[in-house]
Design an enzyme around this catalytic site. Structure first.
Site, PDB file in Angstrom:
ATOM      1  N   GLY A  60      -5.459  -3.942   7.594  1.00 56.28           N
ATOM      2  CA  GLY A  60      -6.686  -2.902   7.583  1.00 56.28           C
ATOM      3  C   GLY A  60      -7.701  -2.820   8.455  1.00 56.28           C
ATOM      4  O   GLY A  60      -8.419  -1.964   8.983  1.00 56.28           O
ATOM      5  N   THR A  78       0.975  -1.401   0.148  1.00 56.75           N
ATOM      6  CA  THR A  78      -0.019   0.120   0.078  1.00 56.75           C
ATOM      7  C   THR A  78       0.904   1.376   0.004  1.00 56.75           C
ATOM      8  O   THR A  78       2.147   1.289   0.576  1.00 56.75           O
ATOM      9  CB  THR A  78      -0.892  -0.119   1.306  1.00 56.75           C
ATOM     10  OG1 THR A  78      -1.564  -1.084   1.211  1.00 56.75           O
ATOM     11  CG2 THR A  78      -1.614   1.333   1.549  1.00 56.75           C
TER      12      THR A  78
HETATM   13  N1  ASP Z   1      -4.138  -1.541   4.679  1.00 54.29           N
HETATM   14  C1  ASP Z   1      -4.418  -2.180   3.659  1.00 54.29           C
HETATM   15  C2  ASP Z   1      -5.470  -2.786   3.485  1.00 54.29           C
HETATM   16  O1  ASP Z   1      -5.704  -3.522   4.624  1.00 54.29           O
HETATM   17  C3  ASP Z   1      -3.060  -3.055   3.386  1.00 54.29           C
HETATM   18  C4  ASP Z   1      -1.901  -2.683   3.652  1.00 54.29           C
HETATM   19  O2  ASP Z   1      -1.713  -1.462   4.023  1.00 54.29           O
HETATM   20  O3  ASP Z   1      -0.906  -3.429   3.926  1.00 54.29           O
HETATM   21  O4  ASP Z   1      -6.171  -2.755   2.594  1.00 54.29           O
END
Ligand code: ASP
Length: 317
Positions: A236, A182
């Site tokens: 998340g 991300t």
């Molecule tokens: N936070 C993102 C999600 O849960 C994934 C990540 O940042 O690794 O979609």
């Protein structure tokens, strides 16, 4: 000279030095440098914090290395559903989008939702209809295909088959690591305005239109000129429950503690106490930067007070 500052991340996770080649490490670092430099140049030339966030995030979205835009992970159905958000710390205006499949740069759509719609968050087909009305081009889904992400999806599906459950547990180490990459950016411009933005493809093999923290204002992204700007990355579900980005700002506002202290409490105590992991990049209203994570590494970069570009991946660097 007026203070301005910028920091970016490209995801947090089990990034261990021995598991990465020198060549790949250099590739990651060079994209992080490019994104940071472009954002920094925009701030230096007097552009807004929101502009700098957009510029830096787009560089990362256009790279196949990160889980956002071009390099987004696959859903269980073999499609891509992308999420992004932006917040302007001066006006507290915000824009967010989830589950879009044909938008090359979801951060641009989040900005357009903030600026051109009366809403904060749009999703799926409605968000794409709005995008078309605003003149966005629809990108063919084949653009988002990368071999590496397809292999990750296949690997998860194989593990699922072997375990004979329908849905692989989030506790599975491969599953936990399947979402890294991300991207996000926080910036402080010469007028003292803060902005934060985050963009992601979410989690490999996600189903049921799962939405993570990245497009949730207060969880994945938050900016307020009186405190700080924060962009999150990590598991998340836990970042939503801990309201990570807003909690850091609220602790500064109500407890009067520093950005560094607030980020430490949220990332080293509150999120792990719930069972989650990940990290944040943040900037306070005076330009101080925090890059806190509780994983083995986080792709990250910032410009230090001497104007030196610092890029790091692992914890002990
Ligand atoms: N936070 C993102 C999600 O849960 C994934 C990540 O940042 O690794 O979609």
């Amino acid at each position: 000279m007026k203070t301005f500052s910028i920091a970016i991340h490209g995801g947090a996770g089990t990034l261990v030095k021995g598991l990465m080649t020198q060549e790949l490490e250099e590739k990651y670092k060079s994209i992080l440098r490019l994104a940071l430099n472009k954002g920094y140049d925009a701030l230096e030339s007097g552009r807004t914090a929101t502009d700098a966030v957009e510029i830096a995030v787009k560089v990362l979205e256009d790279s196949p290395l990160f889980n956002a835009g071009k390099g987004s992970v696959f859903t269980a159905e073999g499609t891509h559903e992308m999420d992004a958000s932006i917040m302007d710390g001066k006006t507290l205006n915000a824009g967010a989008v989830s589950g879009v499949k044909h938008i090359k740069n979801p951060i641009d759509l989040a900005i357009s939702i903030m600026n051109d719609s009366p809403h904060v968050m749009l999703s799926g087909e409605g968000a794409e209809e709005f995008a078309r009305e605003q003149g966005f081009e629809m990108t063919d889904p084949s653009y988002f295909f990368t071999k590496k992400r397809m292999q990750s999806l296949q690997k998860i599906k194989d593990i699922e088959l072997r375990k004979q459950h329908k849905s692989l547990s989030f506790e599975d180490p491969f599953m936990k690591n399947s979402k890294f990459g991300t991207v996000g950016c926080v910036a402080l411009d010469k007028n003292g305005n803060l902005a934060a933005g985050t963009s992601t493809g979410g989690m490999t093999n996600k189903r049921w239109n799962r939405i993570g923290d990245a497009p949730i204002i207060g969880a994945g992204t938050y900016a307020n000129n009186s405190t700080c700007a924060v962009s999150s990355t990590g598991w998340g579900e836990f970042f939503i429950r801990a309201m990570v980005a807003y909690d850091i700002s609220a602790m500064m506002e109500y407890k009067g503690i520093t950005l560094k202290e607030a980020a430490k409490i949220v990332i080293q105590q509150k999120v792990p106490d719930l069972g989650g992991d990940g990290g944040i990049v943040a900037i306070d209203k005076d330009g101080n930067i925090a890059m806190e994570f509780n994983t083995a590494g986080m792709y990250r970069a910032h410009m230090n007070a001497k104007g030196e570009l610092i890029v790091k991946i692992y914890k002990d660097e």
